[in-house]
Design an enzyme around this catalytic site. Structure first.
Site, PDB file in Angstrom:
ATOM      1  N   CYS A 190      37.692  53.709 -17.262  1.00  0.00           N
ATOM      2  CA  CYS A 190      38.980  54.491 -17.217  1.00  0.00           C
ATOM      3  C   CYS A 190      39.859  53.889 -18.150  1.00  0.00           C
ATOM      4  O   CYS A 190      40.756  54.808 -18.878  1.00  0.00           O
ATOM      5  CB  CYS A 190      39.447  54.695 -15.640  1.00  0.00           C
ATOM      6  SG  CYS A 190      38.264  55.697 -14.860  1.00  0.00           S
ATOM      7  N   GLU A 193      40.748  59.180 -13.203  1.00  0.00           N
ATOM      8  CA  GLU A 193      41.447  59.103 -14.054  1.00  0.00           C
ATOM      9  C   GLU A 193      40.982  59.780 -15.405  1.00  0.00           C
ATOM     10  O   GLU A 193      41.773  60.541 -16.172  1.00  0.00           O
ATOM     11  CB  GLU A 193      41.634  57.551 -14.634  1.00  0.00           C
ATOM     12  CG  GLU A 193      42.122  56.803 -13.357  1.00  0.00           C
ATOM     13  CD  GLU A 193      41.115  56.214 -12.392  1.00  0.00           C
ATOM     14  OE1 GLU A 193      41.604  55.276 -11.832  1.00  0.00           O
ATOM     15  OE2 GLU A 193      40.062  56.788 -12.428  1.00  0.00           O
ATOM     16  N   CYS A 241      39.243  51.431 -13.477  1.00  0.00           N
ATOM     17  CA  CYS A 241      37.852  50.639 -14.033  1.00  0.00           C
ATOM     18  C   CYS A 241      38.251  50.312 -15.488  1.00  0.00           C
ATOM     19  O   CYS A 241      38.815  51.092 -16.231  1.00  0.00           O
ATOM     20  CB  CYS A 241      36.879  51.186 -13.468  1.00  0.00           C
ATOM     21  SG  CYS A 241      36.220  52.699 -14.160  1.00  0.00           S
ATOM     22  N   HIS A 247      35.253  60.076 -12.831  1.00  0.00           N
ATOM     23  CA  HIS A 247      36.212  59.310 -12.148  1.00  0.00           C
ATOM     24  C   HIS A 247      37.564  59.926 -12.306  1.00  0.00           C
ATOM     25  O   HIS A 247      37.852  61.015 -13.208  1.00  0.00           O
ATOM     26  CB  HIS A 247      36.357  58.077 -12.892  1.00  0.00           C
ATOM     27  CG  HIS A 247      35.520  57.141 -12.693  1.00  0.00           C
ATOM     28  ND1 HIS A 247      35.637  55.737 -12.811  1.00  0.00           N
ATOM     29  CD2 HIS A 247      34.074  57.162 -12.349  1.00  0.00           C
ATOM     30  CE1 HIS A 247      34.495  55.060 -12.538  1.00  0.00           C
ATOM     31  NE2 HIS A 247      33.430  56.115 -12.392  1.00  0.00           N
TER      32      HIS A 247
END
Length: 155
Positions: A85, A54, A82, A52
Site C-alpha cells: 500500500c 488503501e 503495508c 487492500h
C-alpha cells in the site's frame, strides 16, 4: 476531537469486518476536504490479495479525478499501510498519509506484515521467495521503444 476522515476510514473497516468482506482495514482519499475515494479491505471476499483498503481507495480516487496521479490529496488509513500500500500511495503521489493503528497494533492481533516489511528493506536475494534475474533483450527493447515514444505519458 476525532478527525472526521479518520472516523470514516475506521467506520469502513468496521463495516467490512461485520459484513465479512475482508480484514479490519478502511481508507479514505481526500482532496481539498472532499472525499474522492473510499474503501474497505476486500481481500478474502474477492480472493484478491491486492484488494487492500488503501489500494481500493486509490483506485476509486483515480477513477473520480480521471488521472493516475493524486497530487494535492491525502489518505486516511485505519491502520499503518503495508509495504504494498505504501508503494501504491507513493506511485499515486499522495501528499500525506494519516493512520490510526500501527503495524505493531495489527501484529498483536495476528495480522503480521513484518515479513513484508523485512522484504521491502532487503536485497532481492533476501526476499524469502525464489527470485532469479532472466535477462532478455526484448525487455530492454521495449523500454527503449517507450523512452522514444512521442505518445508516452511519463509517470
Amino acid at each position: 476531537m476525532p478527525n472526521k476522515h479518520m472516523s470514516e476510514a475506521c467506520r469502513l473497516a468496521r463495516a467490512g469486518v461485520e459484513a465479512g468482506r475482508g480484514g479490519p482495514f478502511g481508507a479514505v482519499v481526500v482532496r481539498a476536504g472532499e472525499v474522492i475515494g473510499r474503501a474497505a479491505n476486500g481481500v478474502t471476499s474477492r480472493n484478491d490479495p491486492t484488494a487492500h483498503a488503501e489500494v481500493e481507495a486509490i483506485r476509486a480516487a483515480c477513477a473520480h479525478v480521471g488521472s493516475f496521479r493524486l497530487e494535492g490529496c491525502e489518505i486516511y488509513c485505519s491502520c499503518e499501510p503495508c509495504p504494498m500500500c505504501l508503494g501504491a500511495i507513493r506511485w499515486a503521489r499522495l501528499d500525506k498519509i494519516y493512520y490510526a493503528a500501527t503495524r505493531y497494533d495489527a501484529a498483536a492481533e495476528g495480522i503480521g506484515d513484518a515479513l513484508f516489511w523485512a522484504d521491502y528493506l532487503a536485497a532481492t536475494d533476501a526476499w524469502g521467495i525464489a527470485t532469479q534475474h532472466l535477462p532478455d533483450p526484448e525487455a530492454l527493447a521495449v523500454l527503449d521503444l517507450w523512452r522514444n515514444s512521442p505518445d508516452k505519458t511519463n509517470y
